[in-house]
Write a protein that holds these residues in place. Structure first.
Motif, PDB file in Angstrom:
ATOM      1  N   UNK A 129       1.007  -1.212  -0.009  1.00  0.00           N
ATOM      2  CA  UNK A 129       0.056  -0.083  -0.036  1.00  0.00           C
ATOM      3  C   UNK A 129       0.973   1.221  -0.056  1.00  0.00           C
ATOM      4  N   UNK A 130       0.518   2.175  -0.656  1.00  0.00           N
ATOM      5  CA  UNK A 130       1.239   3.188  -0.632  1.00  0.00           C
ATOM      6  C   UNK A 130       0.466   4.696  -1.051  1.00  0.00           C
ATOM      7  N   UNK A 131       1.164   5.821  -0.677  1.00  0.00           N
ATOM      8  CA  UNK A 131       0.471   7.238  -0.917  1.00  0.00           C
ATOM      9  C   UNK A 131       1.566   7.868  -1.485  1.00  0.00           C
ATOM     10  N   UNK A 132       0.778   8.434  -2.759  1.00  0.00           N
ATOM     11  CA  UNK A 132       1.736   9.303  -3.472  1.00  0.00           C
ATOM     12  C   UNK A 132       1.084  10.168  -4.430  1.00  0.00           C
ATOM     13  N   UNK A 133       1.658  11.309  -5.075  1.00  0.00           N
ATOM     14  CA  UNK A 133       0.787  12.178  -5.950  1.00  0.00           C
ATOM     15  C   UNK A 133       0.271  11.516  -7.296  1.00  0.00           C
ATOM     16  N   UNK A 134      -0.332  11.859  -8.131  1.00  0.00           N
ATOM     17  CA  UNK A 134      -0.948  11.255  -8.863  1.00  0.00           C
ATOM     18  C   UNK A 134      -0.097  10.849 -10.328  1.00  0.00           C
ATOM     19  N   UNK A 135       1.184  11.371 -10.363  1.00  0.00           N
ATOM     20  CA  UNK A 135       1.966  11.180 -11.392  1.00  0.00           C
ATOM     21  C   UNK A 135       2.924   9.964 -11.246  1.00  0.00           C
ATOM     22  N   UNK A 136       3.122   9.609  -9.964  1.00  0.00           N
ATOM     23  CA  UNK A 136       3.980   8.634  -9.528  1.00  0.00           C
ATOM     24  C   UNK A 136       3.587   7.308 -10.014  1.00  0.00           C
ATOM     25  N   UNK A 137       2.564   6.762 -10.121  1.00  0.00           N
ATOM     26  CA  UNK A 137       2.227   5.548 -10.474  1.00  0.00           C
ATOM     27  C   UNK A 137       2.628   5.180 -11.730  1.00  0.00           C
ATOM     28  N   UNK A 138       2.485   6.265 -12.707  1.00  0.00           N
ATOM     29  CA  UNK A 138       2.958   6.126 -14.050  1.00  0.00           C
ATOM     30  C   UNK A 138       4.480   6.005 -14.126  1.00  0.00           C
ATOM     31  N   UNK A 139       5.070   6.731 -13.421  1.00  0.00           N
ATOM     32  CA  UNK A 139       6.568   6.667 -13.147  1.00  0.00           C
ATOM     33  C   UNK A 139       7.170   5.169 -12.787  1.00  0.00           C
ATOM     34  N   UNK A 140       6.504   4.359 -11.610  1.00  0.00           N
ATOM     35  CA  UNK A 140       6.848   3.360 -11.077  1.00  0.00           C
ATOM     36  C   UNK A 140       6.746   2.392 -12.077  1.00  0.00           C
ATOM     37  N   UNK A 141       5.488   2.401 -12.972  1.00  0.00           N
ATOM     38  CA  UNK A 141       5.135   1.597 -14.164  1.00  0.00           C
ATOM     39  C   UNK A 141       6.210   1.453 -15.037  1.00  0.00           C
ATOM     40  N   UNK A 142       6.637   2.582 -15.386  1.00  0.00           N
ATOM     41  CA  UNK A 142       7.690   2.845 -16.529  1.00  0.00           C
ATOM     42  C   UNK A 142       9.183   1.993 -15.862  1.00  0.00           C
ATOM     43  N   UNK A 143       9.409   2.257 -14.700  1.00  0.00           N
ATOM     44  CA  UNK A 143      10.589   1.452 -14.211  1.00  0.00           C
ATOM     45  C   UNK A 143      10.352   0.121 -13.963  1.00  0.00           C
ATOM     46  N   UNK A 144       9.035  -0.343 -13.646  1.00  0.00           N
ATOM     47  CA  UNK A 144       8.706  -1.841 -13.554  1.00  0.00           C
ATOM     48  C   UNK A 144       8.833  -2.373 -15.075  1.00  0.00           C
ATOM     49  N   UNK A 145       8.641  -1.746 -16.085  1.00  0.00           N
ATOM     50  CA  UNK A 145       8.567  -2.424 -17.313  1.00  0.00           C
ATOM     51  C   UNK A 145      10.054  -2.317 -18.032  1.00  0.00           C
TER      52      UNK A 145
END
Length: 96
Positions: free
Chosen positions: A65-81
């Motif tokens: 579980x985490x809390x962040x601003x709305x732009x971070x999920x796209x960034x972590x997804x990019x890193x995952x890929x």
């Protein structure tokens, strides 16, 4: 910017051993801590996959579980890929 609550499920490959799984776990929890607030992290551990992914039948599951601003999920997804050893991932925005 308002922060939102998210849940991320990561499935790591077991083909490179336990150390590789541990390194990936640390990499992503540190990335979340650097960009938001890391909440509860559940390790489901080694589980059989519903279907083979890259000829692998088992994966190591982590749910965080985490809390962040709305732009971070796209960034972590990019890193995952671009990260070797992650079989699958899912990021879900949690409702209020």
């Amino acid at each position: 910017m308002a922060s939102k609550k998210y849940e991320i499920v990561l499935v790591f490959s077991l083909s490179k051993g336990e150390e590789a799984v541990e390194a990936l776990k640390v990499k992503f929890t540190d990335l979340i801590k650097a960009n938001g607030t890391l909440g509860e992290v559940e390790e489901w551990g080694k589980r059989k996959l519903a279907y083979p992914i890259n000829y692998e039948t088992e994966g190591y599951y982590i749910v965080a579980q985490f809390e962040s601003d709305e732009n971070f999920p796209a960034e972590i997804d990019r890193v995952i890929n671009i990260t070797d050893g992650v079989l699958r991932s899912l990021i879900v925005a949690k409702g209020e």
